[in-house]
Design an enzyme around this catalytic site. Structure first.
Site, PDB file in Angstrom:
ATOM      1  N   ASP A 140      36.002  41.167  44.981  1.00  0.00           N
ATOM      2  CA  ASP A 140      37.551  41.051  45.495  1.00  0.00           C
ATOM      3  C   ASP A 140      38.014  40.932  46.581  1.00  0.00           C
ATOM      4  O   ASP A 140      37.813  41.909  46.794  1.00  0.00           O
ATOM      5  CB  ASP A 140      38.888  41.807  44.471  1.00  0.00           C
ATOM      6  CG  ASP A 140      39.701  41.106  44.420  1.00  0.00           C
ATOM      7  OD1 ASP A 140      40.044  40.428  44.169  1.00  0.00           O
ATOM      8  OD2 ASP A 140      40.704  42.111  43.886  1.00  0.00           O
ATOM      9  N   ASN A 153      43.905  38.107  37.421  1.00  0.00           N
ATOM     10  CA  ASN A 153      43.162  39.734  37.794  1.00  0.00           C
ATOM     11  C   ASN A 153      44.404  41.175  38.130  1.00  0.00           C
ATOM     12  O   ASN A 153      45.804  40.793  37.466  1.00  0.00           O
ATOM     13  CB  ASN A 153      43.344  39.392  39.850  1.00  0.00           C
ATOM     14  CG  ASN A 153      42.776  38.551  39.870  1.00  0.00           C
ATOM     15  OD1 ASN A 153      41.694  38.178  39.484  1.00  0.00           O
ATOM     16  ND2 ASN A 153      41.916  38.813  41.919  1.00  0.00           N
TER      17      ASN A 153
END
Length: 276
Positions: free
Chosen positions: A81, A225
């Protein structure tokens, strides 16, 4: 089952839902997310921030995620990420990530394109696909409404020139815990989803009102997310747990279950339950 980033996005697009991407930090958050995914029969992404790879923390965390993927009977992807640089990307690949998110969104458009394309080519050499970001997604702690949104034409050009399979866009969200609820630009999501072949990604999922999340998915969001709120789900229970429990494995049992319950809620919100 361990799957690639591209394949899990295809599952989401085919099912018209969003795959939840949970940031994991330790063995306990991995265990909680896996338990939720198995119970809900949901495909999930476990991802970790760039700093965990840069600092070497992922050298210990990655084996936990890979073991979870080996045991899982649902699709599970391991994702970097907000990869900050090529070094973090290389470390993520070395640690077994099956997807890479590279973030050069704070740079000018041409530089973002060139740098992201280089990462796409690098990862492509080992069969790993990439998520990019266009329109810098800032921090919720700034407490300022986001009024600038990713341009549709730029999104088309970015995807064509870089070859990313997913694109995080700026549509009114921010990272962190919101002081005031955001206003997600659902119309812009729909425009970009219709214009590009890449999956459209919503960052800053923690704290977005449920009705806005559902509307964003209906408009074409295929990955959401969750980072900040999974931390709170873990830490809130840790702080509540009696200090009389000194065996660490016993102490962590309720925290793992709290992460599981949080993940179940988000899996259901995103429509991922029963999609494995």
């Amino acid at each position: 089952m361990f799957v690639t980033f591209e394949n899990i996005l295809k599952i989401a697009e085919a099912g018209q839902f969003a795959v939840p991407a949970f940031n994991v930090y330790n063995m306990e958050t991995v265990m909680g997310v896996l338990a939720a995914a198995e119970q809900m029969r949901a495909p999930v992404i476990m991802q970790s921030y760039s700093r965990l790879f840069s600092w070497g923390t992922a050298d210990y965390l990655a084996p936990c995620v890979l073991e979870a993927a080996k045991r899982a009977t649902v699709p599970l992807c391991f994702h970097l990420d907000h990869g900050a640089d090529e070094t973090a990307v290389l470390k993520a690949l070395r640690n077994g990530c099956s997807g890479i998110m590279y973030d050069c969104s704070a740079k000018p458009f041409a530089e973002n394109v060139a740098n992201t394309k280089r990462i796409v080519d690098l990862c492509g050499a080992v069969g790993v696909t990439v998520e990019g970001e266009l329109g810098h997604i800032g921090s919720a702690k700034d407490d300022q409404p986001v009024l600038a949104y990713t341009d549709v034409n730029e999104a088309v050009e970015f995807v064509e020139k870089t070859g990313v399979v997913a694109l995080a866009i700026q549509v009114g969200t921010a990272h962190g815990r919101y002081k005031r609820a955001p206003e997600v630009n659902v119309a812009r999501i729909a425009e970009i989803h219709a214009a590009i072949p890449a999956a459209v990604v919503l960052h800053g999922g923690s704290g977005i009102p449920d009705e806005q999340v559902r509307a964003a998915i209906a408009a074409g969001i295929r990955k959401v997310n969750f980072g900040t709120d999974i931390c709170y789900s873990f830490l809130d229970k840790v702080f509540e747990t009696s200090r009389d429990i000194v065996a660490v494995d016993m102490f962590m049992r309720d925290a793992i279950d709290n992460v599981k319950q949080f993940a179940i809620e988000k899996i259901q919100l995103l429509g991922a339950d029963g999609k494995a």
